[in-house]
Design an enzyme around this catalytic site. Structure first.
Site, mmCIF file in Angstrom:
data_model
loop_
_atom_site.group_PDB
_atom_site.id
_atom_site.type_symbol
_atom_site.label_atom_id
_atom_site.label_comp_id
_atom_site.label_asym_id
_atom_site.label_seq_id
_atom_site.Cartn_x
_atom_site.Cartn_y
_atom_site.Cartn_z
ATOM 1 N N ASP A 36 0.833 -1.215 0.000
ATOM 2 C CA ASP A 36 0.000 0.000 0.000
ATOM 3 C C ASP A 36 0.864 1.259 0.000
ATOM 4 O OD1 ASP A 36 -1.453 -2.236 0.981
ATOM 5 O OD2 ASP A 36 -2.932 -0.921 1.906
ATOM 6 N N HIS B 109 -0.970 4.582 -0.420
ATOM 7 C CA HIS B 109 -1.890 5.551 0.198
ATOM 8 C C HIS B 109 -1.382 6.988 0.155
ATOM 9 C CE1 HIS B 109 -4.937 2.776 1.416
ATOM 10 N NE2 HIS B 109 -4.126 2.055 2.164
ATOM 11 N N ASN C 290 -8.194 -2.509 -2.648
ATOM 12 C CA ASN C 290 -9.576 -2.241 -2.240
ATOM 13 C C ASN C 290 -9.886 -0.741 -2.202
ATOM 14 O OD1 ASN C 290 -7.873 -2.187 0.156
ATOM 15 N ND2 ASN C 290 -9.744 -1.908 1.322
ATOM 16 N N HIS C 291 -8.850 0.104 -2.265
ATOM 17 C CA HIS C 291 -9.100 1.554 -2.317
ATOM 18 C C HIS C 291 -9.214 2.095 -3.746
ATOM 19 C CE1 HIS C 291 -9.050 2.956 1.895
ATOM 20 N NE2 HIS C 291 -8.440 1.798 2.086
HETATM 21 MN MN LIG Z 1 -6.020 -2.240 1.440
#
Ligand SMILES: [Mn+2]
Length: 286
Positions: A48, A50, A107-108
């Site tokens: 990730d 982010h 999932n984002h």
């Molecule tokens: Mn995730």
């Protein structure tokens, strides 16, 4: 390559209404749910991000030269400070380095998540109202063209790469390759679980996951069944913050890697070669 400079030019182009690169990006993506790749080089897995642009720039400094395959396991946006820049950065890398870059969906990469966890705000803030149109027209199209998993064979070691993990119904690779790409991952339980499930050594089979309905913790038996059924030697996934940056479970058969520094963790990538697995810490950037 000065990726940071390329990103700011691109973001500025978007601000001024020039979208041609976004259209080009969709054409670069594999547009298949499962990618199969045979390589003869080091494979670098990135967890990730982010919106952690520093980690992205740092790892490109490290791996830009050479021939390693760089596999991004998804979750480019939401939460961090440079979400738009990070997503544009990985797409630019795909354009610049081509086959050396593999971008998976996390999932984002999902409109509901982007509404709740910051990416839509980030776009609105940086691009104004036209940003929402860019999101609807181009970014959602990019999301559904990102593969959800990859099977990478490097020197005989067969690695299954995915953002979350193994669905409890234990699909075959063929079933995964037939998932229909869609914006709403809730519509397909296999897709949902590939992007959302977490491993847990305390359960034999599986257990409900606190993340939400239809999401599970998968245990040793699920992992074994998946590996035998699909002739896989190693599973590499992201999705959970790990304080040391990466950790192995199930006797080294599954690794979790996390590359975003915003959780107070030591951002890392995972280097996999036929006979060696190494956690590479990215360190801090000043
Ligand atoms: Mn995730």
């Amino acid at each position: 390559m000065d990726l940071q400079e390329e990103i700011s030019i691109l973001v500025n182009d978007l601000k001024e209404g020039r979208y041609s690169l976004l259209k080009e990006f969709t054409e670069l993506l594999e547009n298949t749910p499962l990618i199969r790749k045979q390589v003869d080089c080091k494979v670098v897995f990135v967890g990730d991000l982010h919106g952690d642009l520093y980690s992205l720039l740092r790892l490109i400094d490290l791996y830009e030269k050479g021939d390693s395959l760089i596999v991004f396991l998804g979750d480019y946006v939401d939460r961090g400070y440079y979400q738009l820049e990070t997503l544009m950065g990985v797409l630019l890398l795909k354009k610049l380095l081509g086959d050396r870059i593999l971008l998976l969906r996390g999932n984002h990469e999902d409109p509901m998540m982007n509404y709740n966890y910051g990416f839509l705000m980030d776009i609105r803030h940086k691009l104004g109202l036209k940003g929402l149109r860019i999101y609807q027209t181009y970014i959602l199209d990019i999301y559904i063209r990102l593969p959800v998993a990859a099977l990478i064979n490097t020197g005989g070691r067969k690695i299954f790469a995915v953002h979350g993990g193994i669905p409890i119904e234990v699909p075959s690779l063929n079933e995964i390759s037939q998932i229909r790409q869609r914006v709403d991952v809730l519509e397909d339980p296999t897709l949902l679980q590939l992007l959302w499930n977490d491993p847990l050594e305390d359960v034999e089979d599986y257990a409900p996951n606190i993340r939400g309905e239809g999401i599970f913790y998968y245990g040793r038996k699920i992992v074994e069944k998946f590996m035998v059924k699909n002739d896989v030697d190693l599973i590499v996934r992201a999705h959970e913050p790990v304080s040391s940056g990466a950790r192995s479970m199930f006797n080294g058969r599954l690794y979790t890697v996390f590359t975003c520094r915003y959780y107070g963790i030591s951002p890392s990538v995972l280097e996999v070669e036929p006979h060696r697995i190494h956690v590479k810490k990215l360190g801090s950037v000043v």
